[in-house]
Write a protein that holds these residues in place. Sequence first.
Motif, short mmCIF file in Angstrom:
data_model
loop_
_atom_site.label_atom_id
_atom_site.label_comp_id
_atom_site.label_asym_id
_atom_site.label_seq_id
_atom_site.Cartn_x
_atom_site.Cartn_y
_atom_site.Cartn_z
N PHE B 32 -7.35 20.48 -61.38
CA PHE B 32 -6.05 20.86 -61.93
C PHE B 32 -5.69 22.33 -61.67
O PHE B 32 -4.60 22.64 -61.18
N ASN B 33 -6.60 23.21 -61.98
CA ASN B 33 -6.28 24.63 -61.87
C ASN B 33 -6.17 25.12 -60.43
O ASN B 33 -5.33 25.97 -60.13
N LYS B 36 -2.84 23.96 -59.34
CA LYS B 36 -1.83 24.77 -60.02
C LYS B 36 -1.65 26.12 -59.35
O LYS B 36 -0.52 26.58 -59.13
N THR B 42 3.85 25.92 -63.04
CA THR B 42 3.36 25.94 -64.41
C THR B 42 2.52 24.69 -64.66
O THR B 42 2.66 23.68 -63.95
N ASP B 43 1.69 24.75 -65.65
CA ASP B 43 0.81 23.60 -65.91
C ASP B 43 1.60 22.37 -66.33
O ASP B 43 1.28 21.25 -65.90
N ALA B 47 1.57 18.88 -64.32
CA ALA B 47 1.14 17.67 -65.02
C ALA B 47 2.16 16.55 -64.86
O ALA B 47 1.81 15.40 -64.64
#
Lengths: 99, 99
Positions: B32-33, B36, B42-43, B47
């Motif tokens: 995820f990071n 990102k 932005t998270d 998402a």
Amino acid sequence: MKELLINLNKHFENRIRLGIMSVLMVNDWVDFNTMKETLSVTDGNLASHMKALEAEKYVEVKKQFLDKKPNTTYRATIEGRKAFEEHLAALEKLINTGR
Amino acid sequence: MKELLINLNKHFENRIRLGIMSVLMVNDWVDFNTMKETLSVTDGNLASHMKALEAEKYVEVKKQFLDKKPNTTYRATIEGRKAFEEHLAALEKLINTGR
DNA sequence: TAAAAGTACTTTGTATTTCAAAGTTTATAG
DNA sequence: CTATAAACTTTGAAATACAAAGTACTTTTA
């Protein structure tokens, strides 16, 4: 890999815009109805996308009467070609990243 | 020239989705990071795009604890790869039409 | 064991985009 | 005149995109 997306041109993100520009890259002057049929869009929809591209100075418009009927034709400006080339280059980069 | 646009996949039209899929085409599992930061989003935004691609079964998700911290990773499914390949092929066709 | 911090969301609200359908304008044809 | 065609413009609704704030769960720290 840092600026993976920044070279993509927002004005060409939409599929119809992609189609319009592709057509205008190979055809010098394309009339409204040809474009409309090529892309299978409604006239209102085409007109609004055209207007948007025109606003960006990516296409130029010529209005005339042909066979006594109103006839609108479009072509890509130098600026539009350049911008689209850059967009395609960015897409190609993505494509090559992606396989 | 008739079906100039129909092979373009609506779910890949957005630039962030394009970026996600491109990354997942060359990297087997991406967390995820990393995603990102790679895409500079932005998270919440990431998402939601991930959720959309997941809903189409274009990506699969693995949730685990790594170093005692929650860690979510993604990879493209076979179906997702196929769909993206087709999208890229359609784009390439457009690109080649357009120059 | 209570507070703090990190990851990965979810929710909320807004702004933007997209599109079809209907209405408008202008000019020619009958 | 009236009808017709081209090319819009307007309207309105739906979908999309996004940031910001809030939440859940877990581990770390005090």
